[in-house]
Every structure is written in structure tokens, then in C-alpha cells.
Design an enzyme around this catalytic site. Structure first.
Site, PDB file in Angstrom:
ATOM      1  N   GLY A   4      19.434  88.594 -22.631  1.00 30.23           N
ATOM      2  CA  GLY A   4      20.411  88.781 -21.788  1.00 30.23           C
ATOM      3  C   GLY A   4      19.895  88.946 -20.447  1.00 30.23           C
ATOM      4  O   GLY A   4      19.295  88.117 -19.813  1.00 30.23           O
ATOM      5  N   LYS A  60      25.479  84.880 -19.900  1.00 34.50           N
ATOM      6  CA  LYS A  60      26.792  85.710 -19.887  1.00 34.50           C
ATOM      7  C   LYS A  60      27.761  85.205 -18.646  1.00 34.50           C
ATOM      8  O   LYS A  60      27.530  83.949 -18.168  1.00 34.50           O
ATOM      9  CB  LYS A  60      26.820  87.363 -19.802  1.00 34.50           C
ATOM     10  CG  LYS A  60      25.855  87.733 -21.208  1.00 34.50           C
ATOM     11  CD  LYS A  60      26.006  89.012 -21.319  1.00 34.50           C
ATOM     12  CE  LYS A  60      24.956  89.586 -22.576  1.00 34.50           C
ATOM     13  NZ  LYS A  60      24.829  90.767 -22.907  1.00 34.50           N
ATOM     14  N   GLU A  76      30.525  90.834 -27.528  1.00 35.62           N
ATOM     15  CA  GLU A  76      31.325  90.956 -26.287  1.00 35.62           C
ATOM     16  C   GLU A  76      32.470  90.226 -26.473  1.00 35.62           C
ATOM     17  O   GLU A  76      33.581  90.464 -25.923  1.00 35.62           O
ATOM     18  CB  GLU A  76      30.416  90.638 -24.983  1.00 35.62           C
ATOM     19  CG  GLU A  76      29.536  91.771 -24.640  1.00 35.62           C
ATOM     20  CD  GLU A  76      27.936  91.071 -23.780  1.00 35.62           C
ATOM     21  OE1 GLU A  76      28.321  89.905 -23.330  1.00 35.62           O
ATOM     22  OE2 GLU A  76      27.261  91.845 -23.740  1.00 35.62           O
ATOM     23  N   SER A  89      18.320  94.274 -25.288  1.00 35.50           N
ATOM     24  CA  SER A  89      17.326  94.700 -24.541  1.00 35.50           C
ATOM     25  C   SER A  89      15.832  93.993 -24.646  1.00 35.50           C
ATOM     26  O   SER A  89      14.823  94.850 -24.546  1.00 35.50           O
ATOM     27  CB  SER A  89      17.238  96.305 -24.719  1.00 35.50           C
ATOM     28  OG  SER A  89      18.489  96.666 -24.179  1.00 35.50           O
ATOM     29  N   GLU A 104      22.291  91.372 -33.327  1.00 40.95           N
ATOM     30  CA  GLU A 104      22.256  92.045 -31.949  1.00 40.95           C
ATOM     31  C   GLU A 104      23.070  93.289 -32.367  1.00 40.95           C
ATOM     32  O   GLU A 104      24.395  93.430 -32.025  1.00 40.95           O
ATOM     33  CB  GLU A 104      23.369  91.273 -31.079  1.00 40.95           C
ATOM     34  CG  GLU A 104      22.493  89.849 -30.459  1.00 40.95           C
ATOM     35  CD  GLU A 104      22.805  89.498 -28.972  1.00 40.95           C
ATOM     36  OE1 GLU A 104      21.863  89.362 -28.360  1.00 40.95           O
ATOM     37  OE2 GLU A 104      23.882  89.282 -28.740  1.00 40.95           O
ATOM     38  N   GLY A 118      22.105  95.797 -23.331  1.00 39.75           N
ATOM     39  CA  GLY A 118      22.255  96.292 -22.155  1.00 39.75           C
ATOM     40  C   GLY A 118      21.973  97.569 -21.741  1.00 39.75           C
ATOM     41  O   GLY A 118      22.179  98.221 -20.776  1.00 39.75           O
ATOM     42  N   ASN A 149      21.232  84.159 -22.825  1.00 41.47           N
ATOM     43  CA  ASN A 149      22.323  84.076 -22.614  1.00 41.47           C
ATOM     44  C   ASN A 149      22.829  84.725 -21.427  1.00 41.47           C
ATOM     45  O   ASN A 149      22.455  85.979 -21.048  1.00 41.47           O
ATOM     46  CB  ASN A 149      22.992  85.080 -23.698  1.00 41.47           C
ATOM     47  CG  ASN A 149      24.455  85.261 -23.766  1.00 41.47           C
ATOM     48  OD1 ASN A 149      25.096  84.647 -22.878  1.00 41.47           O
ATOM     49  ND2 ASN A 149      25.005  86.307 -24.345  1.00 41.47           N
ATOM     50  N   HIS A 165      29.586  86.642 -30.295  1.00 40.70           N
ATOM     51  CA  HIS A 165      28.852  87.602 -29.740  1.00 40.70           C
ATOM     52  C   HIS A 165      29.583  88.865 -29.659  1.00 40.70           C
ATOM     53  O   HIS A 165      30.827  88.847 -29.407  1.00 40.70           O
ATOM     54  CB  HIS A 165      28.539  86.966 -28.156  1.00 40.70           C
ATOM     55  CG  HIS A 165      27.495  87.987 -27.590  1.00 40.70           C
ATOM     56  ND1 HIS A 165      28.069  89.015 -26.792  1.00 40.70           N
ATOM     57  CD2 HIS A 165      26.334  87.876 -27.330  1.00 40.70           C
ATOM     58  CE1 HIS A 165      26.988  89.770 -26.512  1.00 40.70           C
ATOM     59  NE2 HIS A 165      25.973  89.027 -26.764  1.00 40.70           N
TER      60      HIS A 165
HETATM   61  P1  13P Z   1      20.464  92.243 -22.988  1.00 44.58           P
HETATM   62  O1  13P Z   1      19.217  91.568 -23.468  1.00 44.58           O
HETATM   63  O2  13P Z   1      20.929  92.232 -21.646  1.00 44.58           O
HETATM   64  O3  13P Z   1      20.494  93.625 -23.585  1.00 44.58           O
HETATM   65  O4  13P Z   1      21.787  91.340 -23.813  1.00 44.58           O
HETATM   66  C1  13P Z   1      21.581  91.026 -24.914  1.00 44.58           C
HETATM   67  C2  13P Z   1      22.367  90.079 -25.421  1.00 44.58           C
HETATM   68  O5  13P Z   1      23.745  90.315 -25.304  1.00 44.58           O
HETATM   69  C3  13P Z   1      22.252  88.593 -25.527  1.00 44.58           C
HETATM   70  O6  13P Z   1      23.299  87.953 -26.063  1.00 44.58           O
END
Ligand code: 13P
Length: 251
Positions: A230, A11, A94, A209, A163, A169, A9, A92
Site C-alpha cells: 500500500g 487505494k 477496507e 506495512s 493482509e 497502514g 495497491n 480487501h
Molecule cells: P500498507 O502497505 O499501507 O500497510 O497497506 C497494505 C494494503 O492494504 C495493501 O492492499
């Protein structure tokens, strides 16, 4: 056996350079896992032109709940399918936190995706506060029941991505044991929403992560069927290493 799946992803990151280097690192490589990258919409077509040389699939980070009409800024499931997309992320954290997505909207999106032949990946997960309050299971229960009840899986498949918001992150991935326990819980809930046979075939991904160092142990867990990556997916070599781990486990 459930085929492992690894999804990147991106983003709101990446550009033509990253597309070229990412796809180049996958050319000519064979994977026993399903691998997909979800770039920003604008780059899907660029990525698609390289796909014939690799086993990579394209996914979208979102999908409209609407089919067509006066919905400024939206992209429909049919458009994504026609553009060559295989799957789409839905709900997601976010999008839930920053774009007011709710469970009801997620359910409509899951249905729409299935109706148009896209594989929906419903994202669920608790935040730090909810975890500390010991309400993780209640949060997941609500997200899954409201996001999935009434969904007809006779015409398509579904994935669920766990997640935890506190792991996204932050560099603090869930331990393999935590991931396994929650995934097992998710599967038991899926068995109640659908039935055991269906729950046994639905792939549950872990995201938060993930990197090439923790991917292996996470993927070894019985109910961890894949990874949603991510930050680490923005480094093509790093993402490739994660995909190779997933493929080795099935080989
Ligand atoms: P990270 O791998 O950067 O923690 O992000 C995970 C994520 O939100 C994937 O959709």
C-alpha cells in the site's frame, strides 16, 4: 516453483504525476517476478498507454459481481479485461469494513474474474480484536471457505493475499515467522478446499506495512510468494526497490 508477484495497491491515491514517475522508473527494467499496479479506475487507461515500454501489469482494486445492467457506479470484469487489466483485488479489508463486502459477494467476484480471464487476488485477514482473541484461524477459515468453495480453477488461476488488518497502514508488519505460519495454514486450507496440487501452485501474498526494509525477509519465507504493497507503493523508487528484491530472490 511459484513465480513471485508484487502488487501495488494505490487505494484512493495517486494521479497523473504518480503514473508518469512510476511507469518511468520501470521502463527498460526486467523482472523475474510478476509486477502489477492497481491505480484508481480513472487512471488505468493513462497507465496502459505506457505499458508497452515496461513489464508492468495493471490490476484493479475491485470488480463488480455483475456482468452488466442497472448497477450504478460498477465496473465489470469484462470491461476491466478489455481495458487491459491482468488481475483484480477482491475483498480487501477496507472494502469489507467500509463498503459492506461479504464472503458470498467475494465468491461471486472471484468466479466472475476467472470467467473473464482476470487473475483474482482474494484478500483475507483478521483484525486486532480477532487476533487477540486467538481466532485468527477461524476467521481465515471462514473467509476462504465461503469465498472460494465451488470455484472452478480448471479455467483460471487464483492468488490469496493475507493482509492482517492490524498491520495495514500501521507500520507494524507481521514478523516473517508470523507471516510464514499463517501462509502455511492458508495453504493447508486451500488443499482442503481444492487439492494439494492446486494449493501448491496458488500464490499467497503478504500485505500490511511492507517496505523495502522488511520485504526481503518476508519473501524468503517458504510460503510467502509475493507482496501486496500500500503506502510504500506511492513512492516509485521505494516500490521499485521492493520489486527488485522479489526479482533477486528468483534469479
Ligand atoms: P500498507 O502497505 O499501507 O500497510 O497497506 C497494505 C494494503 O492494504 C495493501 O492492499
Amino acid at each position: 516453483m511459484r513465480k513471485p508477484i508484487v502488487i501495488a495497491n494505490w487505494k484512493l491515491n495517486g494521479g497523473l504525476d504518480l503514473i508518469c514517475t512510476s511507469v518511468a522508473s520501470f521502463i527498460g527494467k526486467h523482472f523475474s517476478a510478476q509486477i502489477a499496479i492497481c491505480p484508481p479506475y480513472l487512471y488505468m487507461r493513462d497507465m496502459m498507454t505506457f505499458l508497452q515500454y515496461s513489464e508492468l501489469q495493471i490490476g484493479s482494486q475491485n470488480v463488480s459481481r455483475y456482468e452488466s445492467g442497472a448497477y450504478t457506479g460498477e465496473t465489470s470484469a469484462q470491461m476491466l479485461k478489455q481495458a487491459g487489466c491482468s488481475l483484480c483485488l477482491i475483498g480487501h479489508s477496507e472494502r469489507r469494513a467500509m463498503f459492506a463486502e461479504n464472503n458470498e459477494g467475494c465468491r461471486i467476484k472471484v468466479r466472475t474474474a476467472i470467467n473473464h480471464g482476470l487473475l483474482p487476488v482474494l484478500c483475507v485477514g483478521e483484525n486486532q480484536e480477532e487476533r487477540e482473541a486467538g481466532t485468527t484461524q477461524q476467521v481465515l477459515h471462514k473467509q476462504m471457505y465461503e469465498g472460494l468453495s465451488g470455484v472452478d480453477l480448471s479455467i483460471g488461476d487464483l492468488c490469496v493475499a493475507y493482509e492482517p488488518v492490524w498491520a495495514i497502514g500501521t507500520g507494524l508488519a507481521a514478523t516473517p515467522q508470523i507471516a510464514q505460519d499463517i501462509h502455511q495454514y492458508i495453504r493447508s486450507e486451500l488443499a482442503k478446499i481444492f487439492d494439494q496440487k492446486t494449493a501448491d501452485r496458488i500464490r499467497i501474498l503478504y500485505g500490511g506495512s511492507v517496505n523495502k526494509n522488511n520485504a526481503n525477509e518476508l519473501l524468503k519465507q517458504k510460503d510467502v510468494d509475493g507482496l501486496l504493497v500500500g503506502g510504500a507503493s506511492l513512492d516509485p523508487g521505494h516500490f521499485l526497490a521492493i520489486c527488485e528484491r522479489a526479482s533477486e530472490l528468483t534469479a
